[in-house]
Write an enzyme that holds these catalytic residues in place. Structure first.
Site, PDB file in Angstrom:
ATOM      1  CG  ASN A 109      -2.514   5.952  -7.509  1.00  0.00           C
ATOM      2  OD1 ASN A 109      -2.154   4.823  -8.468  1.00  0.00           O
ATOM      3  ND2 ASN A 109      -3.884   5.791  -7.239  1.00  0.00           N
ATOM      4  CG  HIS A 138      -8.353   6.345  -6.948  1.00  0.00           C
ATOM      5  ND1 HIS A 138      -7.824   5.108  -6.417  1.00  0.00           N
ATOM      6  CD2 HIS A 138      -7.722   6.335  -8.150  1.00  0.00           C
ATOM      7  CE1 HIS A 138      -6.937   4.525  -7.188  1.00  0.00           C
ATOM      8  NE2 HIS A 138      -6.933   5.314  -8.169  1.00  0.00           N
ATOM      9  CB  CYS A 169      -5.479   1.989 -15.013  1.00  0.00           C
ATOM     10  SG  CYS A 169      -6.641   0.656 -15.926  1.00  0.00           S
ATOM     11  NE  ARG A 211      -6.150  -1.682  -7.396  1.00  0.00           N
ATOM     12  CZ  ARG A 211      -6.420  -0.927  -8.422  1.00  0.00           C
ATOM     13  NH1 ARG A 211      -6.165  -0.987  -9.522  1.00  0.00           N
ATOM     14  NH2 ARG A 211      -7.214   0.366  -7.934  1.00  0.00           N
ATOM     15  CG  ASP A 212      -4.195   2.216  -9.172  1.00  0.00           C
ATOM     16  OD1 ASP A 212      -3.960   1.720 -10.404  1.00  0.00           O
ATOM     17  OD2 ASP A 212      -4.749   3.151  -8.929  1.00  0.00           O
ATOM     18  CG  HIS A 236      -4.148   7.925 -11.352  1.00  0.00           C
ATOM     19  ND1 HIS A 236      -3.112   6.850 -11.512  1.00  0.00           N
ATOM     20  CD2 HIS A 236      -5.077   7.354 -10.747  1.00  0.00           C
ATOM     21  CE1 HIS A 236      -3.474   5.775 -11.302  1.00  0.00           C
ATOM     22  NE2 HIS A 236      -4.882   5.983 -10.661  1.00  0.00           N
TER      23      HIS A 236
HETATM   24  N1  COA Z   1     -10.042 -13.825 -12.004  1.00  0.00           N
HETATM   25  C1  COA Z   1      -9.304 -14.681 -12.364  1.00  0.00           C
HETATM   26  N2  COA Z   1      -9.515 -15.125 -13.701  1.00  0.00           N
HETATM   27  C2  COA Z   1     -10.715 -14.666 -14.226  1.00  0.00           C
HETATM   28  C3  COA Z   1     -11.530 -13.825 -13.653  1.00  0.00           C
HETATM   29  C4  COA Z   1     -11.130 -13.007 -12.429  1.00  0.00           C
HETATM   30  N3  COA Z   1     -11.763 -12.199 -11.695  1.00  0.00           N
HETATM   31  N4  COA Z   1     -12.645 -13.740 -14.450  1.00  0.00           N
HETATM   32  C5  COA Z   1     -12.560 -14.346 -15.355  1.00  0.00           C
HETATM   33  N5  COA Z   1     -11.488 -15.104 -15.502  1.00  0.00           N
HETATM   34  C6  COA Z   1     -11.066 -16.069 -16.370  1.00  0.00           C
HETATM   35  C7  COA Z   1     -12.176 -16.954 -16.705  1.00  0.00           C
HETATM   36  O1  COA Z   1     -12.119 -18.000 -15.900  1.00  0.00           O
HETATM   37  C8  COA Z   1     -11.615 -17.436 -18.247  1.00  0.00           C
HETATM   38  O2  COA Z   1     -10.608 -18.377 -17.946  1.00  0.00           O
HETATM   39  P1  COA Z   1     -10.039 -19.484 -19.048  1.00  0.00           P
HETATM   40  O3  COA Z   1      -9.663 -18.812 -20.202  1.00  0.00           O
HETATM   41  O4  COA Z   1      -9.040 -20.333 -18.308  1.00  0.00           O
HETATM   42  O5  COA Z   1     -11.465 -20.280 -19.389  1.00  0.00           O
HETATM   43  C9  COA Z   1     -10.883 -16.126 -18.684  1.00  0.00           C
HETATM   44  O6  COA Z   1     -10.624 -15.420 -17.365  1.00  0.00           O
HETATM   45  C10 COA Z   1     -11.745 -15.207 -19.570  1.00  0.00           C
HETATM   46  O7  COA Z   1     -13.070 -15.146 -18.846  1.00  0.00           O
HETATM   47  P2  COA Z   1     -14.065 -14.077 -19.451  1.00  0.00           P
HETATM   48  O8  COA Z   1     -15.188 -14.107 -18.622  1.00  0.00           O
HETATM   49  O9  COA Z   1     -14.373 -14.572 -20.945  1.00  0.00           O
HETATM   50  O10 COA Z   1     -13.234 -12.861 -19.394  1.00  0.00           O
HETATM   51  P3  COA Z   1     -12.830 -11.885 -20.357  1.00  0.00           P
HETATM   52  O11 COA Z   1     -11.805 -12.511 -21.212  1.00  0.00           O
HETATM   53  O12 COA Z   1     -13.825 -10.968 -21.129  1.00  0.00           O
HETATM   54  O13 COA Z   1     -11.879 -10.771 -19.471  1.00  0.00           O
HETATM   55  C11 COA Z   1     -11.896 -10.222 -17.062  1.00  0.00           C
HETATM   56  C12 COA Z   1     -12.489 -10.052 -18.271  1.00  0.00           C
HETATM   57  C13 COA Z   1     -12.604  -9.147 -16.150  1.00  0.00           C
HETATM   58  C14 COA Z   1     -11.417 -11.226 -16.601  1.00  0.00           C
HETATM   59  C15 COA Z   1     -10.396  -9.193 -17.557  1.00  0.00           C
HETATM   60  O14 COA Z   1     -10.900  -8.131 -18.474  1.00  0.00           O
HETATM   61  C16 COA Z   1      -9.703  -8.845 -16.239  1.00  0.00           C
HETATM   62  O15 COA Z   1      -9.160  -9.460 -15.669  1.00  0.00           O
HETATM   63  N6  COA Z   1      -9.707  -7.332 -16.133  1.00  0.00           N
HETATM   64  C17 COA Z   1      -9.163  -6.739 -15.067  1.00  0.00           C
HETATM   65  C18 COA Z   1      -8.595  -5.676 -15.503  1.00  0.00           C
HETATM   66  C19 COA Z   1      -7.837  -4.705 -14.160  1.00  0.00           C
HETATM   67  O16 COA Z   1      -7.402  -5.445 -13.439  1.00  0.00           O
HETATM   68  N7  COA Z   1      -7.864  -3.577 -14.411  1.00  0.00           N
HETATM   69  C20 COA Z   1      -7.321  -2.761 -13.430  1.00  0.00           C
HETATM   70  C21 COA Z   1      -8.098  -2.464 -12.352  1.00  0.00           C
HETATM   71  S1  COA Z   1      -9.172  -1.491 -12.388  1.00  0.00           S
HETATM   72 ZN    ZN Z   2      -6.151   4.243  -9.836  1.00  0.00          ZN
END
Ligand code: COA
Ligand code: ZN
Length: 313
Positions: free
Chosen positions: A250, A208, A241, A13-14, A210
């Site tokens: 990490n 955890h 990240c 994942r990371d 890095h």
């Molecule tokens: N998995 C898949 N799709 C997701 C989702 C999830 N957990 N959460 C939201 N979405 C989709 C929504 O359905 C929407 O889809 P659409 O555009 O087709 O309608 C779109 O993403 C935007 O949704 P919204 O709630 O407005 O989210 P956002 O644009 O504010 O983004 C996150 C928020 C959380 C979805 C996004 O920032 C994200 O995935 N971040 C993860 C970051 C990450 O993995 N970091 C490293 C690990 S810590």
């Molecule tokens: Zn990390």
């Protein structure tokens, strides 16, 4: 009596979320299989996040399906990261038995990572805990940027203590203190972990780190001295990240296992086999830094050779 330390490999994942190329589902499953083959019992196998935000984690449902249908069936050490309720629901529906929800030491990091405030993320965690309890899914909490944030600077230990307390109180199985950008130092790790272990005991706490500033192992050591016995690490030192500027890989699983073996802790991991997994991570990504001890480990555990299976040399 030999003391056990648990390693949770977050490479799938990371590590893989931050590579220039995305691995196929089959390649991700192959890497997880190699880790299992080395005896790694806890693995973060992917995340249910927006594929627009992190394309490399698309298909985690297929990874879980392959693991659940394959010979790895029955593993209860798999977890997946979720950023919000939608991620939780997708993970549950894909058969996840354990999810990792991320909390934040600062608003800056919460905004950059999930477009939420720190307290919104905590509210979502509360909802997920309630739902997961009804669904029979385990929930772990990871607190991002426990020591320093790339946006908001040094983080007050009192804030992290407050989130930890709340999470444990609400029923999270475990809280992982994450040094997301690798900015912690052993003294600050000692300060925070000893304070939290004194308050809550070590059983439900994990760390955890890095390795950005070459302090990954020193930080593991400091946390070990406080009593922490559960560590995230990433095969081949993969990681970072995409939303935290300055984060590098990490601390490498092979480095941590090597140090723990030399200190006579039992990790249940076979280091020569782990080096095979590390080589595979290197081949698949073409971008794995390897651990700090890479040259020594390669020399001692080179494939097809039993020489050096004893590492107390
Ligand atoms: N998995 C898949 N799709 C997701 C989702 C999830 N957990 N959460 C939201 N979405 C989709 C929504 O359905 C929407 O889809 P659409 O555009 O087709 O309608 C779109 O993403 C935007 O949704 P919204 O709630 O407005 O989210 P956002 O644009 O504010 O983004 C996150 C928020 C959380 C979805 C996004 O920032 C994200 O995935 N971040 C993860 C970051 C990450 O993995 N970091 C490293 C690990 S810590
Ligand atoms: Zn990390």
């Amino acid at each position: 009596m030999v003391e056990k330390v648990t390693i949770n490999d977050v490479g799938p994942r990371d590590g893989l979320q931050n590579q220039p190329v995305s691995l196929s589902v089959e390649q991700r499953v192959e890497l997880i299989g190699a880790l299992l083959g080395a005896g790694v019992g806890h693995i973060e196998v992917g995340s249910f996040v927006s594929p627009k935000a992190v394309p490399a984690m698309a298909g985690t449902d297929h990874v879980l399906a392959a693991l659940n249908n394959g010979q790895e069936n029955g593993q209860d050490g798999f977890s997946v990261l979720v950023p919000n309720m939608k991620g939780y629901e997708l993970a549950r529906d894909a058969g996840a038995k354990c999810v990792v929800m991320v909390l934040y030491g600062t608003d800056g990091m919460a905004q950059a990572n999930v477009n939420m405030s720190r307290s919104d993320a905590e509210r979502v965690m509360e909802q997920i805990l309630r739902q997961a309890s009804a669904d029979g899914v385990r929930v772990l909490g990871t607190i991002s940027v426990c020591w320093e944030c790339p946006f908001d600077g040094p983080v007050d230990a009192g804030v992290i203590a407050g989130i930890t307390h709340r999470l444990l109180d609400l029923g999270a199985d475990q809280v992982t203190l994450a040094d997301t950008i690798g900015a912690a130092s052993p003294q600050r790790v000692r300060d925070l972990t000893s304070m939290l272990v004194n308050k809550h005991g070590a059983k439900r706490l994990a760390c955890h780190f890095h390795d950005t500033r070459a302090l990954g192992l020193a930080n593991v050591f400091a946390a070990l001295e406080s009593g922490i016995r559960f560590f995230d690490a990433s095969i081949g030192g993969l990681g970072g990240c995409p939303f935290a500027p300055g984060a590098s890989g990490n601390v490498a699983t092979e480095d941590v296992v090597m140090m723990l073996e030399q200190m006579d802790y039992d990790t249940g991991i076979d280091l020569p086999e782990l080096m095979n997994a590390s080589r595979l991570a290197g081949r698949l990504t073409n971008n794995a830094p390897g651990g700090r001890a890479k040259i020594w480990l390669e020399r001692h555990f080179n494939k097809n050779s039993d020489a050096g299976k004893q590492i107390h040399t």
